[in-house]
Design an enzyme around this catalytic site. Structure first.
Site, PDB file in Angstrom:
ATOM      1  N   ASP A  43     -63.591  -4.375  28.809  1.00 19.12           N
ATOM      2  CA  ASP A  43     -63.296  -2.951  28.960  1.00 19.12           C
ATOM      3  C   ASP A  43     -62.569  -2.394  27.737  1.00 19.12           C
ATOM      4  O   ASP A  43     -62.747  -1.233  27.374  1.00 19.12           O
ATOM      5  CB  ASP A  43     -62.460  -2.721  30.219  1.00 19.12           C
ATOM      6  CG  ASP A  43     -63.288  -2.876  31.490  1.00 19.12           C
ATOM      7  OD1 ASP A  43     -64.531  -2.784  31.408  1.00 19.12           O
ATOM      8  OD2 ASP A  43     -62.691  -3.088  32.559  1.00 19.12           O
ATOM      9  N   GLY A  44     -61.733  -3.230  27.102  1.00 19.48           N
ATOM     10  CA  GLY A  44     -61.053  -2.792  25.888  1.00 19.48           C
ATOM     11  C   GLY A  44     -62.032  -2.475  24.771  1.00 19.48           C
ATOM     12  O   GLY A  44     -61.840  -1.520  24.010  1.00 19.48           O
ATOM     13  N   ASN A  92     -59.749   6.695  29.864  1.00 23.39           N
ATOM     14  CA  ASN A  92     -58.900   6.135  30.913  1.00 23.39           C
ATOM     15  C   ASN A  92     -57.678   6.988  31.215  1.00 23.39           C
ATOM     16  O   ASN A  92     -57.507   7.482  32.319  1.00 23.39           O
ATOM     17  CB  ASN A  92     -58.444   4.725  30.522  1.00 23.39           C
ATOM     18  CG  ASN A  92     -59.249   3.640  31.200  1.00 23.39           C
ATOM     19  OD1 ASN A  92     -60.281   3.913  31.802  1.00 23.39           O
ATOM     20  ND2 ASN A  92     -58.782   2.417  31.095  1.00 23.39           N
ATOM     21  N   ARG A 133     -36.889  12.640  34.495  1.00 23.72           N
ATOM     22  CA  ARG A 133     -36.065  11.672  33.774  1.00 23.72           C
ATOM     23  C   ARG A 133     -36.526  10.277  34.173  1.00 23.72           C
ATOM     24  O   ARG A 133     -36.617   9.973  35.360  1.00 23.72           O
ATOM     25  CB  ARG A 133     -34.580  11.850  34.107  1.00 23.72           C
ATOM     26  CG  ARG A 133     -33.941  13.100  33.516  1.00 23.72           C
ATOM     27  CD  ARG A 133     -32.480  13.227  33.955  1.00 23.72           C
ATOM     28  NE  ARG A 133     -31.805  14.309  33.263  1.00 23.72           N
ATOM     29  CZ  ARG A 133     -31.827  15.578  33.654  1.00 23.72           C
ATOM     30  NH1 ARG A 133     -32.524  15.906  34.752  1.00 23.72           N
ATOM     31  NH2 ARG A 133     -31.179  16.505  32.971  1.00 23.72           N
ATOM     32  N   ASP A 174     -38.708   6.432  32.467  1.00 19.79           N
ATOM     33  CA  ASP A 174     -39.313   5.714  31.336  1.00 19.79           C
ATOM     34  C   ASP A 174     -40.504   6.454  30.742  1.00 19.79           C
ATOM     35  O   ASP A 174     -40.789   6.324  29.550  1.00 19.79           O
ATOM     36  CB  ASP A 174     -39.767   4.320  31.775  1.00 19.79           C
ATOM     37  CG  ASP A 174     -38.604   3.363  31.967  1.00 19.79           C
ATOM     38  OD1 ASP A 174     -37.454   3.762  31.669  1.00 19.79           O
ATOM     39  OD2 ASP A 174     -38.836   2.230  32.415  1.00 19.79           O
ATOM     40  N   ALA A 191     -41.162   4.712  36.388  1.00 22.92           N
ATOM     41  CA  ALA A 191     -39.737   4.412  36.622  1.00 22.92           C
ATOM     42  C   ALA A 191     -38.868   5.658  36.518  1.00 22.92           C
ATOM     43  O   ALA A 191     -37.952   5.738  35.694  1.00 22.92           O
ATOM     44  CB  ALA A 191     -39.258   3.334  35.653  1.00 22.92           C
TER      45      ALA A 191
END
Length: 265
Positions: free
Chosen positions: A45-46, A121, A147, A149, A184
């Protein structure tokens, strides 16, 4: 019909590419890596994501075929042991295709300059050190101050990648929509976000305005450093990606084989 082959650097992929080229030429098909009608990716897929970005300026006129050199990938329909069947399908091609939505990302710099990017993607905004603080606008109005990651925005086919790891839903590609998920996020009595993935239909826009210049923007396999960027806009692209539908695998079967073991009856 003109065919391009885009392979990864693995020795196995290179050997399969050589065999494929010989078989294509033997059957009267033309190899043209500059202006192809079909792009065959040899790898995973990459590799297909790399091919998409390589040929993104010709996306309206080409179709992709994924040939996997290991286990079957999410975007790939053919195994390396099926070269003869693939070449036969190419020689009997009648233009059949299946199309998927793409993500349109606009990067707006402080100078007012704007740059457009397409992703197959997803795209993500991440703060390498510290906390990303960004205002999120939906429907042209301030929705929340994030706020955490980072933030990811995915297409339906990309919803099985980073988005899924963030707790996002898996969307069928017949839904012309994009999905924003939080990475996160910080939620307490002082700072609050919705805390849930958001699905936005075609015609609407997600606007992200980071409060600092020290962040990274990633789309598929590419990266942009967040210097002097004022805002990022995400929407369903007007263009779509096209795959040659010789024996196209149903989307839910792709999800099943990627994430779920066979169920004993």
């Amino acid at each position: 019909m003109k065919i391009a082959i885009f392979n990864n650097d693995a020795k196995n992929s290179q050997m399969i590419t050589q065999s494929l080229v010989a078989s294509l030429e033997k059957n009267g098909l033309t190899i043209d890596n500059q202006h192809p009608d079909i792009v065959i990716t040899v790898g995973g897929d990459g590799t297909l994501l790399g091919a998409f970005q390589h040929y993104v300026d010709q996306i309206d006129t080409i179709r992709f075929v994924g040939l996997h050199t290991g286990h079957l990938g999410f975007y790939t329909d053919w195994l390396s042991t099926e070269l003869a069947n693939l070449v036969s399908s190419l020689t009997h091609d009648n233009g059949q295709r299946v199309s998927y939505p793409l993500l349109d990302m606009t990067v707006v710099h402080e100078s007012g300059e704007q740059y457009h990017f397409l992703a197959l993607n997803e795209a993500a905004i991440k703060q390498p050190v510290g906390t990303l603080v960004a205002d999120i606008y939906l429907g042209g109005q301030l929705f929340e101050r994030f706020r955490g990651d980072g933030i990811a925005v995915a297409t339906p086919t990309g919803s099985t990648a980073y988005n899924k790891a963030n707790g996002g839903a898996v969307l069928h590609p017949k839904l012309s929509a994009i999905q924003m998920s939080e990475i996160a996020s910080i939620n307490n009595r002082v700072f609050r976000t919705l805390g849930s993935p958001l699905v936005v239909p075609k015609g609407e826009e997600i606007i992200v305005k980071p409060k600092s210049n020290h962040f990274l923007v990633m789309y598929d396999q590419s990266e942009i450093k967040g210097r002097h960027i004022n805002e990022l806009r995400f929407r369903v692209a007007d263009k779509q990606v096209h795959f040659a539908a010789y024996r196209h695998v149903d989307f839910w079967q792709r999800v099943h084989r990627a994430f779920i073991n066979d169920i004993e009856s």
